[in-house]
Design an enzyme around this catalytic site. Structure first.
Site, PDB file in Angstrom:
ATOM      1  N   LYS A 188     -12.323  28.413  -6.485  1.00  0.00           N
ATOM      2  CA  LYS A 188     -11.588  28.306  -6.729  1.00  0.00           C
ATOM      3  C   LYS A 188     -10.081  28.698  -7.085  1.00  0.00           C
ATOM      4  CE  LYS A 188      -9.384  28.691 -10.850  1.00  0.00           C
ATOM      5  NZ  LYS A 188      -8.148  28.093 -10.234  1.00  0.00           N
ATOM      6  N   GLU A 264     -11.150  42.068 -10.158  1.00  0.00           N
ATOM      7  CA  GLU A 264     -10.102  42.581  -9.894  1.00  0.00           C
ATOM      8  C   GLU A 264      -8.793  42.259 -10.639  1.00  0.00           C
ATOM      9  OE1 GLU A 264      -6.879  44.071  -8.161  1.00  0.00           O
ATOM     10  OE2 GLU A 264      -7.227  42.626  -6.507  1.00  0.00           O
ATOM     11  N   CYS A 298      -0.666  43.364  -7.210  1.00  0.00           N
ATOM     12  CA  CYS A 298      -1.503  43.593  -8.053  1.00  0.00           C
ATOM     13  C   CYS A 298      -0.894  45.285  -8.067  1.00  0.00           C
ATOM     14  CB  CYS A 298      -2.923  43.733  -8.382  1.00  0.00           C
ATOM     15  SG  CYS A 298      -3.305  43.653  -6.661  1.00  0.00           S
ATOM     16  N   GLU A 395       2.095  44.515 -17.030  1.00  0.00           N
ATOM     17  CA  GLU A 395       2.504  43.648 -15.528  1.00  0.00           C
ATOM     18  C   GLU A 395       3.556  42.654 -15.727  1.00  0.00           C
ATOM     19  OE1 GLU A 395      -1.027  41.823 -13.799  1.00  0.00           O
ATOM     20  OE2 GLU A 395      -0.788  43.368 -11.922  1.00  0.00           O
TER      21      GLU A 395
HETATM   22  P1  NAP Z   1      -4.257  33.538 -14.027  1.00  0.00           P
HETATM   23  O1  NAP Z   1      -4.447  33.747 -15.209  1.00  0.00           O
HETATM   24  O2  NAP Z   1      -5.471  35.757 -13.791  1.00  0.00           O
HETATM   25  O3  NAP Z   1      -5.108  33.733 -12.628  1.00  0.00           O
HETATM   26  C1  NAP Z   1      -5.714  34.260 -11.724  1.00  0.00           C
HETATM   27  C2  NAP Z   1      -6.651  32.923 -11.401  1.00  0.00           C
HETATM   28  O4  NAP Z   1      -8.008  32.487 -12.496  1.00  0.00           O
HETATM   29  C3  NAP Z   1      -6.441  31.685 -11.011  1.00  0.00           C
HETATM   30  O5  NAP Z   1      -7.364  30.458  -9.927  1.00  0.00           O
HETATM   31  C4  NAP Z   1      -6.970  30.884 -12.736  1.00  0.00           C
HETATM   32  O6  NAP Z   1      -6.122  29.387 -12.334  1.00  0.00           O
HETATM   33  C5  NAP Z   1      -7.837  31.732 -13.336  1.00  0.00           C
HETATM   34  N1  NAP Z   1      -8.381  31.331 -14.938  1.00  0.00           N
HETATM   35  C6  NAP Z   1      -7.227  31.192 -15.378  1.00  0.00           C
HETATM   36  N2  NAP Z   1      -7.498  30.752 -16.277  1.00  0.00           N
HETATM   37  C7  NAP Z   1      -9.196  31.256 -16.150  1.00  0.00           C
HETATM   38  C8  NAP Z   1     -10.320  31.123 -17.300  1.00  0.00           C
HETATM   39  N3  NAP Z   1      -9.999  30.915 -18.517  1.00  0.00           N
HETATM   40  N4  NAP Z   1     -11.329  31.103 -17.023  1.00  0.00           N
HETATM   41  C9  NAP Z   1     -11.758  31.174 -15.371  1.00  0.00           C
HETATM   42  N5  NAP Z   1     -10.702  30.979 -14.718  1.00  0.00           N
HETATM   43  C10 NAP Z   1      -9.422  31.304 -14.812  1.00  0.00           C
HETATM   44  O7  NAP Z   1      -2.987  34.607 -13.452  1.00  0.00           O
HETATM   45  P2  NAP Z   1      -1.993  33.659 -13.956  1.00  0.00           P
HETATM   46  O8  NAP Z   1      -1.859  32.855 -14.644  1.00  0.00           O
HETATM   47  O9  NAP Z   1      -1.310  32.515 -12.551  1.00  0.00           O
HETATM   48  O10 NAP Z   1      -0.480  34.894 -13.682  1.00  0.00           O
HETATM   49  C11 NAP Z   1      -0.574  35.563 -14.918  1.00  0.00           C
HETATM   50  C12 NAP Z   1      -0.331  36.568 -14.709  1.00  0.00           C
HETATM   51  O11 NAP Z   1      -1.807  37.321 -13.964  1.00  0.00           O
HETATM   52  C13 NAP Z   1       0.524  37.129 -13.470  1.00  0.00           C
HETATM   53  O12 NAP Z   1       2.034  37.803 -14.182  1.00  0.00           O
HETATM   54  C14 NAP Z   1       0.638  38.732 -12.668  1.00  0.00           C
HETATM   55  O13 NAP Z   1       0.913  39.616 -13.943  1.00  0.00           O
HETATM   56  C15 NAP Z   1      -1.034  38.579 -14.008  1.00  0.00           C
HETATM   57  N6  NAP Z   1      -1.953  38.535 -11.794  1.00  0.00           N
HETATM   58  C16 NAP Z   1      -2.300  39.708 -11.429  1.00  0.00           C
HETATM   59  C17 NAP Z   1      -3.337  39.208 -10.164  1.00  0.00           C
HETATM   60  C18 NAP Z   1      -3.195  40.238  -9.490  1.00  0.00           C
HETATM   61  O14 NAP Z   1      -3.762  40.012  -8.623  1.00  0.00           O
HETATM   62  N7  NAP Z   1      -3.231  41.486 -10.156  1.00  0.00           N
HETATM   63  C19 NAP Z   1      -2.534  37.996  -9.665  1.00  0.00           C
HETATM   64  C20 NAP Z   1      -2.354  36.579 -10.227  1.00  0.00           C
HETATM   65  C21 NAP Z   1      -1.510  37.086 -11.823  1.00  0.00           C
HETATM   66  P3  NAP Z   1      -5.009  28.706 -12.640  1.00  0.00           P
HETATM   67  O15 NAP Z   1      -4.256  29.601 -11.688  1.00  0.00           O
HETATM   68  O16 NAP Z   1      -5.426  27.299 -12.444  1.00  0.00           O
HETATM   69  O17 NAP Z   1      -4.394  28.634 -14.082  1.00  0.00           O
END
Ligand code: NAP
Ligand code: MG
Length: 495
Positions: A188, A264, A298, A395
């Site tokens: 996904k 991660e 990250c 973050e």
């Molecule tokens: P996120 O929610 O952690 O998204 C990462 C992945 O998880 C996406 O594919 C997302 O889908 C999916 N996801 C979200 N909610 C889920 C759930 N309840 N069950 C299963 N999968 C789920 O991150 P984001 O909302 O895009 O970004 C928010 C913050 O997360 C950023 O500002 C940053 O601080 C952090 N982030 C960290 C990393 C890293 O590499 N450590 C990467 C991205 C973001 P959708 O995108 O379709 O919601």
């Protein structure tokens, strides 16, 4: 959804099939649901993508399960799986420019960076193709009348949930070892960035991966992601993303079928800078470590602990560099920084900067979105940050550096400050005193520590977190172990 293309700055980019990829075929969601894919450089919608609902995820699980149990992949020789992965890597390289354009279109990163990411993704798939046949068990010294060996077997069906910051590369980090080990997978991609994964799906057919081995379900996390994590017939979930979502994933895994989980997650990585460091080189590293990829990394070095003796001139130079960074159209040559991925991300990042100002930090540069279409946020430097401010604890995931000054305290108190965070992904130390560097390096609570360097990655080097930065390791031989389980096999050796 037929193939279509989009024109950006006179550049014609062919879009991949934006349906779901299940059992080797592109197919719309059963409900017909779609969601918009956007170009963050212009805020325009470029295409609708099929939106997988739980019933679609279920179809993908059926296809992946059938492929797994058929043995066409799981019981193929590791050499054969490795060969097909290498072919997929070759095809990624063959379509390098196209994939990089899709990545820039989806994520907004400069095209030159996207090229680097796609190349790395191809290397990663090839590396796991090459080491697939090194997955070995042991023979154990049990009593003489028995033989005991271990086998490393695949889990079965793996759900891979990945973020938007390095879309194809993060997919490759998980696909490589999962497939090399003989699992079948359901990927996904993040809702913001599904395009490169869909192109990869098309290439997987050309490479000869059997139908059902690799499936892609686009959609939002709360629906599509949650349907994966709570599915009773998925054996393992590997996730990269935020700590908050990581916690939801563990809960769903526990409540459904105790599927295996590796996470991660985010970071708040410290960089500790001493006056005796090679300051010019350190400046380059600190700069790239926070501004590369628009700061959406990250392991970004987001907390700079700078010694009082050198802080002023160092930060002054850094600020000047930040001001001369070329921010703009990511398809244009010479542009160093593109837009952030989405309006939500822009708001989040700006919210953190505002909160820091309110809590007493001093804004040296940046701090306002650019006055143009697209989610552009300039490199931002915040001085006089204390480690207790929100900006230093959470973050930000954007181009925002927090500078925290330290004095000639005892080393242990600097180490304690660096470790005073919920996260533990990475850390860096700059000093020419190697005794000191190693002393600190061994005491930092982080999965990756860089001494007099930063943001170093290699396919052979494991990457992952301590504390709330998650568990399990990507890359290296270690990642293969994340996708296998051990069977102990006993045999009688007595007539
Ligand atoms: P996120 O929610 O952690 O998204 C990462 C992945 O998880 C996406 O594919 C997302 O889908 C999916 N996801 C979200 N909610 C889920 C759930 N309840 N069950 C299963 N999968 C789920 O991150 P984001 O909302 O895009 O970004 C928010 C913050 O997360 C950023 O500002 C940053 O601080 C952090 N982030 C960290 C990393 C890293 O590499 N450590 C990467 C991205 C973001 P959708 O995108 O379709 O919601
Ligand atoms: Mg999200």
């Amino acid at each position: 959804m037929a193939k279509q293309s989009i024109s950006i700055n006179n550049l014609e980019i062919e879009l991949p099939n934006c349906n779901l990829f299940i059992g080797g075929e592109f197919t719309p969601a059963l409900s017909g649901a779609t969601f918009p894919v956007e170009y963050p450089g212009s805020e325009e919608t470029i295409a609708p993508a099929a939106y997988a609902q739980p019933e679609d995820v279920n179809q993908a699980v059926l296809a992946a399960r059938q492929a797994f149990e058929s043995g066409i992949w799981s019981r193929a020789s590791a050499h054969k799986r490795g060969y097909l992965l290498s072919r997929l890597a070759d095809l990624v390289e063959k379509h390098l420019e196209h994939l990089a354009r899709l990545e820039t279109l989806d994520n907004g990163k400069p095209y030159s960076s996207a090229l680097g990411d796609i190349r790395s993704a191809a290397f990663c798939l090839r590396y796991y193709g090459q080491i697939a046949s090194t997955i070995e068990g042991e023979s154990l010294p049990v009593s003489d009348d028995h033989l005991c060996i271990t086998l490393r077997e695949p889990y079965g069906v793996c759900g891979l949930i990945i973020p938007w910051n390095y879309p194809l590369l993060m997919a490759a980090w998980k696909l490589g070892p999962a497939l090399a080990a003989g699992n079948t997978v359901i990927l996904k991609p993040a809702e913001q960035t599904p395009l490169s994964a869909l192109k990869l799906a098309e290439l997987s057919l050309e490479a000869g991966l059997p139908p059902g081995v690799f499936n892609v379900v686009n959609g939002y996390g709360e629906v599509t992601g949650a349907a994966i994590t709570s599915h009773p017939d998925i054996d393992k979930v590997a996730f990269t993303g935020s700590t908050a979502t990581g916690k939801l994933i563990m809960q769903a895994a526990a409540q459904s079928n105790l599927k295996r989980v590796s996470l991660e997650l985010g970071g708040k990585s410290p960089v500790i800078l001493f006056p005796d460091a090679k300051l010019d080189a350190a400046l380059e590293d600190v700069f790239d470590g926070i501004y590369d990829n628009q700061g959406q990394v990250c392991c970004a070095g987001s907390r700079l602990f700078a010694h009082k003796k050198i802080k002023e001139p160092f930060v002054e130079q850094l600020t000047a560099r930040a001001q001369s960074r070329v921010v703009g159209d990511p398809f244009e040559e010479g542009v160093e920084q593109g837009p952030l991925v989405s309006s939500e991300q822009l708001e989040r990042v700006h919210g953190y900067v505002e909160s820091a100002k309110q809590q007493g930090a001093r804004l040296l540069t940046g701090g306002e979105r650019l006055n143009r279409k697209g989610y552009f946020y300039p490199p931002t430097v915040l001085d006089q940050v204390s480690n207790s401010m929100t900006v230093a604890r959470e973050e930000v995931f954007g181009p925002v550096l927090s500078v925290i000054e330290f004095d000639d305290h005892a080393l242990d108190s600097i180490i304690a400050a660096a470790n005073d965070t919920d996260y533990g992904l990475a850390a860096a130390v700059y000093t020419q005193d190697m005794d000191r560097a190693l002393y600190i390096g061994k005491r930092l609570k982080a999965g990756v520590v860089w001494l007099n360097c930063s943001q170093k990655f290699d396919l052979v080097a494991p990457f992952g977190g301590y504390k709330q930065s998650g568990f399990g390791r990507d890359l290296g031989r270690h990642a293969l172990h994340e996708y296998t389980q051990i069977k102990t096999l006993w045999m009688r050796a007595k007539p």
